[in-house]
Design an enzyme around this catalytic site. Structure first.
Site, PDB file in Angstrom:
ATOM      1  N   ASP A  14       0.883  -1.172   0.000  1.00  0.00           N
ATOM      2  CA  ASP A  14       0.000   0.000   0.000  1.00  0.00           C
ATOM      3  C   ASP A  14       0.913   1.213   0.000  1.00  0.00           C
ATOM      4  O   ASP A  14       1.571   1.511   1.006  1.00  0.00           O
ATOM      5  CB  ASP A  14      -0.886  -0.037   1.248  1.00  0.00           C
ATOM      6  CG  ASP A  14      -1.855   1.144   1.315  1.00  0.00           C
ATOM      7  OD1 ASP A  14      -1.618   2.144   0.597  1.00  0.00           O
ATOM      8  OD2 ASP A  14      -2.820   1.069   2.092  1.00  0.00           O
ATOM      9  N   HIS A  21      -8.407   5.429   2.431  1.00  0.00           N
ATOM     10  CA  HIS A  21      -7.887   4.071   2.171  1.00  0.00           C
ATOM     11  C   HIS A  21      -8.837   3.321   1.235  1.00  0.00           C
ATOM     12  O   HIS A  21      -9.289   2.223   1.554  1.00  0.00           O
ATOM     13  CB  HIS A  21      -7.783   3.300   3.487  1.00  0.00           C
ATOM     14  CG  HIS A  21      -6.727   3.797   4.421  1.00  0.00           C
ATOM     15  ND1 HIS A  21      -5.405   3.463   4.291  1.00  0.00           N
ATOM     16  CD2 HIS A  21      -6.801   4.602   5.512  1.00  0.00           C
ATOM     17  CE1 HIS A  21      -4.697   4.020   5.264  1.00  0.00           C
ATOM     18  NE2 HIS A  21      -5.525   4.728   6.018  1.00  0.00           N
ATOM     19  N   ASP A  56      -4.315  -1.452  -2.236  1.00  0.00           N
ATOM     20  CA  ASP A  56      -3.025  -2.133  -2.363  1.00  0.00           C
ATOM     21  C   ASP A  56      -2.620  -2.293  -3.815  1.00  0.00           C
ATOM     22  O   ASP A  56      -3.416  -2.720  -4.651  1.00  0.00           O
ATOM     23  CB  ASP A  56      -3.100  -3.510  -1.705  1.00  0.00           C
ATOM     24  CG  ASP A  56      -3.250  -3.381  -0.215  1.00  0.00           C
ATOM     25  OD1 ASP A  56      -2.248  -3.090   0.453  1.00  0.00           O
ATOM     26  OD2 ASP A  56      -4.387  -3.525   0.279  1.00  0.00           O
ATOM     27  N   GLN A  97       3.121   4.461   2.699  1.00  0.00           N
ATOM     28  CA  GLN A  97       2.826   3.803   3.988  1.00  0.00           C
ATOM     29  C   GLN A  97       3.570   2.481   4.233  1.00  0.00           C
ATOM     30  O   GLN A  97       4.136   2.264   5.301  1.00  0.00           O
ATOM     31  CB  GLN A  97       1.311   3.575   4.089  1.00  0.00           C
ATOM     32  CG  GLN A  97       0.896   2.487   5.052  1.00  0.00           C
ATOM     33  CD  GLN A  97      -0.598   2.204   5.023  1.00  0.00           C
ATOM     34  OE1 GLN A  97      -1.395   3.076   5.309  1.00  0.00           O
ATOM     35  NE2 GLN A  97      -0.965   0.986   4.697  1.00  0.00           N
ATOM     36  N   GLY A 106      18.486  -6.217  -1.004  1.00  0.00           N
ATOM     37  CA  GLY A 106      18.426  -7.476  -1.731  1.00  0.00           C
ATOM     38  C   GLY A 106      17.127  -8.245  -1.608  1.00  0.00           C
ATOM     39  O   GLY A 106      16.924  -9.214  -2.324  1.00  0.00           O
ATOM     40  N   LYS A 135      -8.194  -5.191   3.339  1.00  0.00           N
ATOM     41  CA  LYS A 135      -8.821  -5.053   4.663  1.00  0.00           C
ATOM     42  C   LYS A 135      -8.914  -6.380   5.406  1.00  0.00           C
ATOM     43  O   LYS A 135      -9.901  -6.677   6.075  1.00  0.00           O
ATOM     44  CB  LYS A 135     -10.219  -4.416   4.581  1.00  0.00           C
ATOM     45  CG  LYS A 135     -10.307  -3.157   3.758  1.00  0.00           C
ATOM     46  CD  LYS A 135      -9.413  -2.021   4.238  1.00  0.00           C
ATOM     47  CE  LYS A 135      -9.645  -0.793   3.361  1.00  0.00           C
ATOM     48  NZ  LYS A 135      -8.400  -0.078   3.039  1.00  0.00           N
ATOM     49  N   TYR A 231       1.754   0.065  14.667  1.00  0.00           N
ATOM     50  CA  TYR A 231       0.768   0.004  13.596  1.00  0.00           C
ATOM     51  C   TYR A 231       1.184   0.865  12.418  1.00  0.00           C
ATOM     52  O   TYR A 231       1.406   2.049  12.554  1.00  0.00           O
ATOM     53  CB  TYR A 231      -0.605   0.458  14.096  1.00  0.00           C
ATOM     54  CG  TYR A 231      -1.623   0.436  12.993  1.00  0.00           C
ATOM     55  CD1 TYR A 231      -2.087  -0.783  12.499  1.00  0.00           C
ATOM     56  CD2 TYR A 231      -2.101   1.598  12.418  1.00  0.00           C
ATOM     57  CE1 TYR A 231      -3.000  -0.830  11.467  1.00  0.00           C
ATOM     58  CE2 TYR A 231      -3.021   1.562  11.389  1.00  0.00           C
ATOM     59  CZ  TYR A 231      -3.466   0.344  10.921  1.00  0.00           C
ATOM     60  OH  TYR A 231      -4.366   0.297   9.901  1.00  0.00           O
ATOM     61  N   LYS A 234      -2.242  -2.410   7.432  1.00  0.00           N
ATOM     62  CA  LYS A 234      -2.461  -3.857   7.533  1.00  0.00           C
ATOM     63  C   LYS A 234      -1.650  -4.630   6.525  1.00  0.00           C
ATOM     64  O   LYS A 234      -1.036  -4.093   5.625  1.00  0.00           O
ATOM     65  CB  LYS A 234      -3.931  -4.145   7.369  1.00  0.00           C
ATOM     66  CG  LYS A 234      -4.668  -3.992   8.688  1.00  0.00           C
ATOM     67  CD  LYS A 234      -6.101  -4.371   8.543  1.00  0.00           C
ATOM     68  CE  LYS A 234      -6.693  -3.829   7.292  1.00  0.00           C
ATOM     69  NZ  LYS A 234      -6.545  -2.387   7.176  1.00  0.00           N
ATOM     70  N   ASP A 236      -2.603  -6.769   4.245  1.00  0.00           N
ATOM     71  CA  ASP A 236      -3.533  -7.352   3.275  1.00  0.00           C
ATOM     72  C   ASP A 236      -2.794  -8.352   2.384  1.00  0.00           C
ATOM     73  O   ASP A 236      -1.837  -7.983   1.712  1.00  0.00           O
ATOM     74  CB  ASP A 236      -4.145  -6.239   2.438  1.00  0.00           C
ATOM     75  CG  ASP A 236      -4.796  -5.172   3.305  1.00  0.00           C
ATOM     76  OD1 ASP A 236      -5.556  -5.538   4.199  1.00  0.00           O
ATOM     77  OD2 ASP A 236      -4.514  -3.986   3.080  1.00  0.00           O
ATOM     78  N   GLN A 244      -5.856 -27.280 -11.947  1.00  0.00           N
ATOM     79  CA  GLN A 244      -6.162 -28.307 -12.972  1.00  0.00           C
ATOM     80  C   GLN A 244      -5.094 -29.391 -13.071  1.00  0.00           C
ATOM     81  O   GLN A 244      -4.007 -29.254 -12.528  1.00  0.00           O
ATOM     82  CB  GLN A 244      -6.339 -27.661 -14.363  1.00  0.00           C
ATOM     83  CG  GLN A 244      -7.312 -26.524 -14.426  1.00  0.00           C
ATOM     84  CD  GLN A 244      -8.774 -26.923 -14.331  1.00  0.00           C
ATOM     85  OE1 GLN A 244      -9.616 -26.105 -14.032  1.00  0.00           O
ATOM     86  NE2 GLN A 244      -9.100 -28.182 -14.580  1.00  0.00           N
ATOM     87  N   ASP A 289     -15.018   1.262   5.380  1.00  0.00           N
ATOM     88  CA  ASP A 289     -13.723   0.869   4.770  1.00  0.00           C
ATOM     89  C   ASP A 289     -13.718  -0.567   4.265  1.00  0.00           C
ATOM     90  O   ASP A 289     -12.669  -1.208   4.194  1.00  0.00           O
ATOM     91  CB  ASP A 289     -12.551   1.044   5.756  1.00  0.00           C
ATOM     92  CG  ASP A 289     -12.142   2.495   5.913  1.00  0.00           C
ATOM     93  OD1 ASP A 289     -12.711   3.361   5.232  1.00  0.00           O
ATOM     94  OD2 ASP A 289     -11.240   2.754   6.734  1.00  0.00           O
TER      95      ASP A 289
HETATM   96  C1  F6R Z   1      -6.304   1.028   6.161  1.00  0.00           C
HETATM   97  C2  F6R Z   1      -7.606   0.687   6.692  1.00  0.00           C
HETATM   98  C3  F6R Z   1      -8.502   1.722   7.237  1.00  0.00           C
HETATM   99  C4  F6R Z   1      -7.888   2.664   8.252  1.00  0.00           C
HETATM  100  C5  F6R Z   1      -8.893   3.713   8.674  1.00  0.00           C
HETATM  101  C6  F6R Z   1      -8.293   4.790   9.555  1.00  0.00           C
HETATM  102  O1  F6R Z   1      -5.981   0.193   5.087  1.00  0.00           O
HETATM  103  O2  F6R Z   1      -7.991  -0.413   6.641  1.00  0.00           O
HETATM  104  O3  F6R Z   1      -9.647   1.089   7.784  1.00  0.00           O
HETATM  105  O4  F6R Z   1      -7.400   1.960   9.343  1.00  0.00           O
HETATM  106  O5  F6R Z   1      -9.444   4.349   7.529  1.00  0.00           O
HETATM  107  O6  F6R Z   1      -7.246   5.373   8.881  1.00  0.00           O
HETATM  108  P1  F6R Z   1      -6.495   6.674   9.399  1.00  0.00           P
HETATM  109  O7  F6R Z   1      -6.094   6.405  10.811  1.00  0.00           O
HETATM  110  O8  F6R Z   1      -5.343   6.785   8.460  1.00  0.00           O
HETATM  111  O9  F6R Z   1      -7.466   7.801   9.272  1.00  0.00           O
HETATM  112 MG    MG Z   2      -5.119  -2.304   2.013  1.00  0.00          MG
HETATM  113 MG    MG Z   3      -4.648   1.238   3.558  1.00  0.00          MG
END
Ligand code: F6R
Ligand code: MG
Ligand code: MG
Length: 384
Positions: A14, A21, A56, A97, A106, A135, A231, A234, A236, A244, A289
């Site tokens: 990402d 997001h 992503d 990010q 490498g 997500k 943090y 994520k 993902d 086959q 989200d």
């Molecule tokens: C990121 C995600 C979102 C964020 C949420 C808060 O991939 O899954 O659910 O965690 O939108 O984001 P911030 O803290 O950046 O506002």
């Molecule tokens: Mg993502």
């Molecule tokens: Mg994201």
């Protein structure tokens, strides 16, 4: 003479997205595409396809340099860097990010991107499926992997096809310990399930066909939170499977996604929600989200080139799954901040709980064991 082996590498990150997001910006796809086209022209990779799963950026590459090739990883790293540069210029959200380090040494593992790679001798015809999820976490693949490779109610070939009948070996990775264990299906299915039923910790990382030990599937296992110790977004995941002719049929693979099972990682990486299979055009996360989404692309691998893709969930056959996912999404959302919609405290990506406990520490008291409560209401007494 040894037959040439092909490697398929899916590397994702990402590097920023538009309107929050939600979805990657086409200009970042273009930036990554330029880097990969150059690498293809130079012969580092043979072929590629750039896609997205929600926010992503997904690099699907074929080459002959094997798994963990420094050259191929450098191509991916450069593509992400270039795409992140564009993301910064456009002021995209969370630009850069997942690129946790400035120094490439490498291999992209441990630097933020997720990686699923497999090397094999191409069969006369080599269909593969690439799955990309937004997500959620790598353990989201545990249930479908089990169903594809160990459950005859999903995969008819386990009963009928002599090459599948011997079963599959699961490599299960413990993300906390950084260790793997190999377990054989069908004999050890209860042990497999005892582990992979905890998808936040034990992840199906690879699957091998026992008939000849051929690689059948690989899942990315990077957990950004563990890499970074904080943090940063994520993990993902992505996965690649062979289909086959002695592996599960493409339709058996896809059948495992007809049930929108609950996965962790929705909103703020801290909620459970149903995994909804969608076509590429719906690969953007909106409601709360999400809900968590999976995209599937099918290819033929031919002389280390990628023929395709076919958008695997772009089919009314998955409409009912999507409808069920909406019903489940609506149902779990009604729990608001309550578990089990919200993840348990140890699984949340971030939490205010320690601050709240600190703030309230002097206000906690031991309730008296006497009959009278603070409100003066008497405890019920026994009557005869
Ligand atoms: C990121 C995600 C979102 C964020 C949420 C808060 O991939 O899954 O659910 O965690 O939108 O984001 P911030 O803290 O950046 O506002
Ligand atoms: Mg993502
Ligand atoms: Mg994201």
């Amino acid at each position: 003479m040894e037959k040439i082996k092909t490697t398929v590498s899916i590397i994702k990150a990402d590097i920023g997205s538009i309107a929050g997001h939600v979805v990657v910006h086409p200009d970042t796809i273009a930036a990554a595409t330029r880097v990969l086209a150059e690498a293809k022209a130079k012969g580092v990779i043979f072929d590629f396809y750039v896609a997205n799963a929600g926010d992503d950026l997904e690099l699907i590459m074929s080459h002959r340099k094997g798994v963990d090739s420094p050259e191929v990883h450098e191509v991916a790293w450069t593509a992400f860097r270039e795409a992140a540069k564009v993301a910064r210029e456009l002021g995209l959200y969370a630009a850069g990010q997942d690129l946790l380090s400035d120094a490439f040494s490498g291999n992209v593992r441990g630097l933020g991107p997720g990686v699923a790679e497999m090397e094999f001798h191409e069969r006369p015809s080599e269909p593969i499926a690439v799955f990309m999820v937004d997500k959620t976490e790598p353990g989201a693949f545990n249930l479908p992997m089990y169903r594809i490779f160990a459950d005859p109610f999903n995969t008819a070939g386990l009963v009928i096809d002599p090459k599948l009948h011997a079963g599959f070996t699961f490599e299960v990775y413990d993300v906390h310990e950084g260790k793997s264990v190999l377990l054989n299906a069908p004999e050890e299915i209860y042990d497999i399930l005892a582990l992979i039923g905890t998808p936040g910790r034990y992840i199906v990382r690879k699957v091998y066909r026992r008939f000849d030990n051929e690689i059948a599937a690989v899942v990315s296992v990077e957990r950004l939170s563990l890499i970074a110790g904080r943090y940063v977004g994520k993990d993902d995941p992505v996965a690649v499977l062979r289909a086959q002719a002695g592996f599960p049929a493409m339709g058996e693979i896809l059948e495992a996604f007809a049930f929108p099972h609950l996965v962790a990682g929705w909103m703020r990486g801290s909620h459970h929600g149903p995994l909804m299979p969608v076509p590429q055009r719906y690969s953007k996360c909106t409601r709360f989200d999400g809900p968590p989404r999976i995209v599937g692309l099918g290819f033929q691998v031919r002389n280390s080139k990628l023929i395709g893709p076919v958008d695997l969930f772009d089919d009314p056959a998955f409409d009912e799954t999507r409808r069920q996912a909406q019903v489940v999404a609506e149902y779990v959302r009604r729990h608001g901040p309550f578990m089990p919609h919200r993840l348990g405290p140890e699984e949340m990506e971030y939490t205010t709980l320690p601050d709240i406990l600190e703030k309230l520490k002097n206000r906690f008291f031991k309730p008296a064991k006497t009959a009278e409560s603070k409100t003066g209401v008497e405890e019920p007494r026994e009557t005869d």
